[in-house]
Design an enzyme around this catalytic site. Structure first.
Site, short mmCIF file in Angstrom:
data_model
loop_
_atom_site.label_atom_id
_atom_site.label_comp_id
_atom_site.label_asym_id
_atom_site.label_seq_id
_atom_site.Cartn_x
_atom_site.Cartn_y
_atom_site.Cartn_z
CB CYS A 1 -0.90 -0.03 1.24
SG CYS A 1 -2.09 1.31 1.32
N PRO A 2 0.59 2.20 -0.88
CG PRO A 2 0.59 4.42 -1.70
CD PRO A 2 1.38 3.44 -0.82
#
Length: 81
Positions: free
Chosen positions: A19-20
């Site tokens: 993430c992201p």
């Protein structure tokens, strides 16, 4: 692989990304697709179990199927408007 996932017109391998990055790559890939086309996303980041459904809801795409009981996770989305 489940039959529903084998119907995807596009495929995105997000294995090893955290993430992201997976959602950023999904967004970039979806931009290049035509409305109604489908994308298979393969990922192993646990955050995708929350992020991919949220992305679809926020961007008006359809989450057709997901398999998150074990890694790699699989998501099949259909591009909306």
């Amino acid at each position: 692989m489940n039959d529903v996932f084998s119907t995807a017109q596009h495929k995105l391998d997000a294995l090893g990304l955290r993430c992201p990055e997976p959602v950023m790559m999904v967004r970039k890939t979806v931009r290049q697709m035509a409305q109604g086309e489908t994308l298979l996303i393969i990922a192993d980041d646990p955050a995708t179990t929350r992020d991919i459904p949220s992305f679809c809801e926020f961007m008006d795409h359809t989450l057709i199927a997901s398999e998150t009981s074990q890694t790699p996770y699989q998501y099949l989305i259909k591009k909306g408007l």
